[in-house]
Design an enzyme around this catalytic site. Structure first.
Site, mmCIF file in Angstrom:
data_model
loop_
_atom_site.group_PDB
_atom_site.id
_atom_site.type_symbol
_atom_site.label_atom_id
_atom_site.label_comp_id
_atom_site.label_asym_id
_atom_site.label_seq_id
_atom_site.Cartn_x
_atom_site.Cartn_y
_atom_site.Cartn_z
ATOM 1 N N GLU A 150 0.944 -1.238 -0.008
ATOM 2 C CA GLU A 150 -0.283 0.006 0.210
ATOM 3 C C GLU A 150 1.251 1.096 -0.406
ATOM 4 O OE1 GLU A 150 -3.078 2.580 2.612
ATOM 5 O OE2 GLU A 150 -2.633 0.378 3.764
ATOM 6 N N LYS A 188 -11.407 -2.102 6.187
ATOM 7 C CA LYS A 188 -9.990 -1.784 6.965
ATOM 8 C C LYS A 188 -10.834 -1.598 8.213
ATOM 9 C CE LYS A 188 -6.995 2.108 6.900
ATOM 10 N NZ LYS A 188 -5.638 2.926 6.076
#
Length: 211
Positions: free
Chosen positions: A44, A131
């Site tokens: 990421e 998340k």
């Protein structure tokens, strides 16, 4: 297999997403290679990192990995990241618009939530991986508690994830973990200590798989 399914499968296989934040673009290529040497296959790159879109493009040159954009706060950010090659989009917050846009492009949206209400809203909007942020302040027990009423949801704890709690997060039912500066460490990259980054990557992979 579509892009979304492929990304989810690789995250499930490797269980660790390395979050690259604040690393200078000069060191990015070597840092990425050091992470891959340690078994990381999911990256990421946060958009508040200078040169983030270029780093995404650089990372996409590697085979067998998936590359996401993080700290995506607007639809415009999501569009730019996807144009640069991001295969999944992570946010610290919940945006139904971003979820729907990503799904329309076969890009995996990973919205950030903290409460049960946000978790339910994200799921109803079409998010498959969600998340939980900041997870470190509540710990692994919170993941287990959320999965009581929301059994089967794929949760990604981020924020405060370390070698001390990775195993516990996975035991609590996390789908995977997102690891920040302890792993893709800007200072280690600056000093050229890429061997240490590889060792840390190996440690996180082992902990996540041995839970």
């Amino acid at each position: 297999m579509g892009n979304k399914e492929n990304v989810l499968a690789i995250i499930e296989q490797t269980k660790v997403i390395s979050i690259i934040r604040g690393v200078r673009e000069t060191y990015a290529a070597r840092l990425i290679d050091a992470l891959l040497d340690g078994g990381i296959r999911c990256l990421e790159i946060t958009l508040n990192t200078p040169g983030a879109l270029n780093i995404i493009k650089e990372a996409r040159k590697r085979e067998g990995i998936v590359v996401g954009a993080g700290t995506v706060l607007s639809l415009e950010d999501a569009q730019k990241a996807i144009e640069a090659g991001a295969q999944f989009i992570l946010s610290p917050s919940l945006s139904v618009d971003i979820i729907k846009y990503c799904n329309s492009k076969d890009i995996l949206p990973v919205p950030g939530v903290f409460s049960p209400t946000e978790l339910y809203t994200a799921s109803q909007a079409g998010a498959e991986l969600i998340k939980v942020f900041p997870a470190g302040s509540v710990g692994p027990r919170y993941i287990k508690d959320l999965l009581g009423p929301f059994s089967g949801m794929k949760l990604l704890p981020v924020g405060g994830v370390s070698t001390d709690n990775t195993k516990e997060f996975m035991k609590a039912g996390a789908f995977a973990v997102g690891v920040g500066s302890y792993l893709a460490n800007a200072e280690l990259a600056k000093c050229g200590d890429f061997e240490e980054i590889t060792k840390r990557a190996q440690s996180f992979i082992a902990l996540a798989h041995n839970a």
